[in-house]
Design an enzyme around this catalytic site. Structure first.
Site, short mmCIF file in Angstrom:
data_model
loop_
_atom_site.label_atom_id
_atom_site.label_comp_id
_atom_site.label_asym_id
_atom_site.label_seq_id
_atom_site.Cartn_x
_atom_site.Cartn_y
_atom_site.Cartn_z
N GLU A 188 5.49 -3.61 11.69
CA GLU A 188 4.22 -2.91 11.72
C GLU A 188 3.23 -3.80 10.99
OE1 GLU A 188 3.71 0.54 9.28
OE2 GLU A 188 1.57 0.35 9.65
N CYS A 224 -3.17 0.51 7.06
CA CYS A 224 -3.22 -0.14 8.38
C CYS A 224 -3.83 0.80 9.41
CB CYS A 224 -1.84 -0.61 8.80
SG CYS A 224 -0.66 0.71 8.81
N ASN A 252 0.79 -1.23 0.00
CA ASN A 252 0.00 0.00 0.00
C ASN A 252 0.83 1.28 0.00
OD1 ASN A 252 0.79 -0.35 2.64
ND2 ASN A 252 -1.17 0.19 3.54
O1 G3H Z 1 -0.69 1.04 6.05
C1 G3H Z 1 0.05 1.40 6.94
C2 G3H Z 1 0.66 2.72 6.91
O2 G3H Z 1 1.73 2.79 7.81
C3 G3H Z 1 -0.35 3.81 7.17
O3 G3H Z 1 0.23 5.04 6.94
O4 G3H Z 1 -1.34 6.54 8.17
O5 G3H Z 1 0.27 7.44 6.50
O6 G3H Z 1 -1.69 6.11 5.78
P1 G3H Z 1 -0.70 6.35 6.83
#
Ligand code: G3H
Length: 496
Positions: A264, A298, A169
């Site tokens: 993570e 996430c 993503n």
């Molecule tokens: O998908 C996991 C990412 O660490 C979320 O990052 O809060 O910048 O979208 P974000």
């Protein structure tokens, strides 16, 4: 166009090469891995299917390069990182194009990801020269029974070879969030990109190549997880693993050797809405937090826990905003774009069907075409529905109506995940108490969960992760403390 101009050399024929020893190479396997465009559902790109033997060689060169890099002055390391950041930003358009084609990220968000990544690299360089330039000085007589005969000097030294595994993503941003800290701290880095997102990663790595980093310091191996996945994560030459993704991270943590891990993993980020909340603000954040990049984050809002007395109004406000979301291809900058794969779309559909069978209220009609799923708000979700607990990673948000704050906190804490959460209220005292009670790595007050800005600490509890990220924490995590103790003569021999 991906593969054209400055990026010409990273591809031969139809297949993108892998990067090792400062060169772009074809795998001896003669095989490739296809990358399916989520929108067209046809093969968009092909990357090399590297072999285990090639992985061995990559790690060997990485080890050699690291030794020299650790001796390179910190300011020089920082200078190269700044250069890479500038080159990356300069080439944001072709890299963003790969993101659009590989992971169906809306065009504007794809550009933002690349720019954010350049800024992240520069911040690593700046933060690194500050925090790695400092050490500690301790004296022995502060501990009982000791004279002032020992001076201890501590500094931070690199770990060696860091293995970085980012998710689909944010293939570029979550790769550089590992590469930047690793390199400024004096480590070398081996990148294993996700299959969807691999070509964007290869372009990004080429920006490091163009910046002039030493040979072998950064490598990028592509291939099938089944062939090189475990082989990489269990490799004795790897000294640290930084992984972002799903359940695979749990498996890696069980198999990896005695090396520091930064993980993570998933999240089921709850949004608690109290009676006194600004409901327009809450609704706007539920839309932004739950549906940006079609919920494939996430940190997306993955369950709304709203007090029954304001639930009807909140649901109405969210539905009004949801109706305005543009659904369609990423090239047209739509808000909701196809999810990453057919299996992902099937999984989301499974959660929707389960909720339907068990009596959830669908505020919109469920609609799917290929990998494109129209956004849905599910009201009156109950704890016996899968969607109450599982992470859809798609444009579908469950609403659970609660009768007390305790009920909301209980639901949030009963989850296996503990990444982020958020609470909407005008009462700051209540917000702080709720934040203290929520078992998550971060709680946002009056805003949707989010990782950024990228220097903020970012961490998950329980199945959501190991360690803490954010630029400063990542730099520290990718170093080890080294002590040098100066032993002075005992007091009887001292002068005066
Ligand atoms: O998908 C996991 C990412 O660490 C979320 O990052 O809060 O910048 O979208 P974000």
């Amino acid at each position: 166009m991906a593969g054209s101009g400055v990026f010409e050399g990273i591809k031969e024929g139809e297949v993108f090469k892998y990067y090792t020893d400062g060169e772009w190479k074809n795998s001896t396997s003669g095989k490739s891995v296809a990358i399916i465009n989520p929108t067209t559902r046809t093969t968009q790109y092909k990357v090399q299917a590297c072999t285990q033997e090639e992985v061995n060689k990559v790690i060997e060169s990485s080890k050699i390069a690291q030794k020299q890099w650790a001796k390179t002055p910190l300011w020089k390391r920082a200078e190269l990182l700044h250069k890479a950041a500038a080159i990356l930003k300069e080439h944001k358009a072709p890299i963003a194009e790969c993101l659009v084609k590989e992971i169906a990220k809306p065009a504007k968000d794809s550009v933002t990801e690349v720019v954010r990544s350049g800024d992240l690299i520069s911040y690593c360089a700046e933060e690194g020269v500050r925090i790695l330039g400092e050490g500690k000085f301790l004296v022995s007589d502060s501990f009982p029974g000791n004279e002032r005969t020992k001076y201890c000097l501590t500094s931070k030294i690199p770990l060696g070879v860091v293995l970085a595994i980012p998710p689909f993503n944010y293939p570029v941003n979550l790769a550089v969030s590992k590469i930047g800290p690793a390199l400024i701290a004096g480590n070398s880095l081996v990148l294993k990109p996700p299959t969807q997102g691999a070509v964007a990663c290869l372009h990004m790595v080429h920006c490091f190549h163009l910046a002039g980093f030493p040979k072998g310091l950064i490598s990028c191996v592509t291939g099938k997880g089944s062939e090189i996945g475990d082989f990489l994560t269990m490799h004795p030459g790897v000294n640290c693993i930084s992984f972002t993704g799903g359940d695979t991270g749990i498996a890696i943590s069980k198999k990896a050797g005695m090396v520091p891990l930064q993980m993570e993993l998933g999240g089921k980020d709850a949004c608690i809405v109290l009676e006194d909340a600004d409901l327009d603000l809450a609704a706007a954040n539920i839309i932004k937090g739950g549906f940006s990049y079609s919920g494939q984050r996430c940190t997306a809002v993955k369950v709304v826990l709203v007090m029954e007395s304001v639930a009807d109004t909140l649901v109405e406000k969210v539905n009004a905003k949801l109706a305005k979301l543009k659904v369609g291809p990423p090239e047209e900058d739509c808000d909701i774009t196809p999810v990453v794969s057919e299996s992902s779309a099937n999984f989301i559909e499974g959660l929707a069907k389960d909720a339907k069978t068990k009596g959830a209220t669908f505020c919109q009609e469920y609609k799917r075409e290929g990998n494109l799923i129209w956004p849905v708000l599910l009201d009156h979700v109950r704890p016996d529905m899968r969607i109450a607990w599982e992470e859809p990673f798609g444009p579908i948000i469950p609403v659970i109506r609660i009768n007390s704050v305790e009920e909301g906190i209980h639901h949030c804490n009963a989850s296996n995940f503990g990444l982020q959460g958020c609470v909407f209220t005008k009462d700051i005292n209540k917000a702080i108490l709720i934040s203290d009670a929520m078992e998550t790595g971060t709680v946002q007050i009056n805003s949707a969960p989010a990782r950024g800005p990228d220097h903020f600490p970012f961490q998950g509890l329980k199945d959501s992760g190991i360690g803490s990220q954010g630029i400063t924490n990542s730099i520290n995590m990718m170093t080890k403390v080294k002590s040098t103790v100066i032993n002075l003569p005992t007091p009887s021999y001292t002068m005066g």
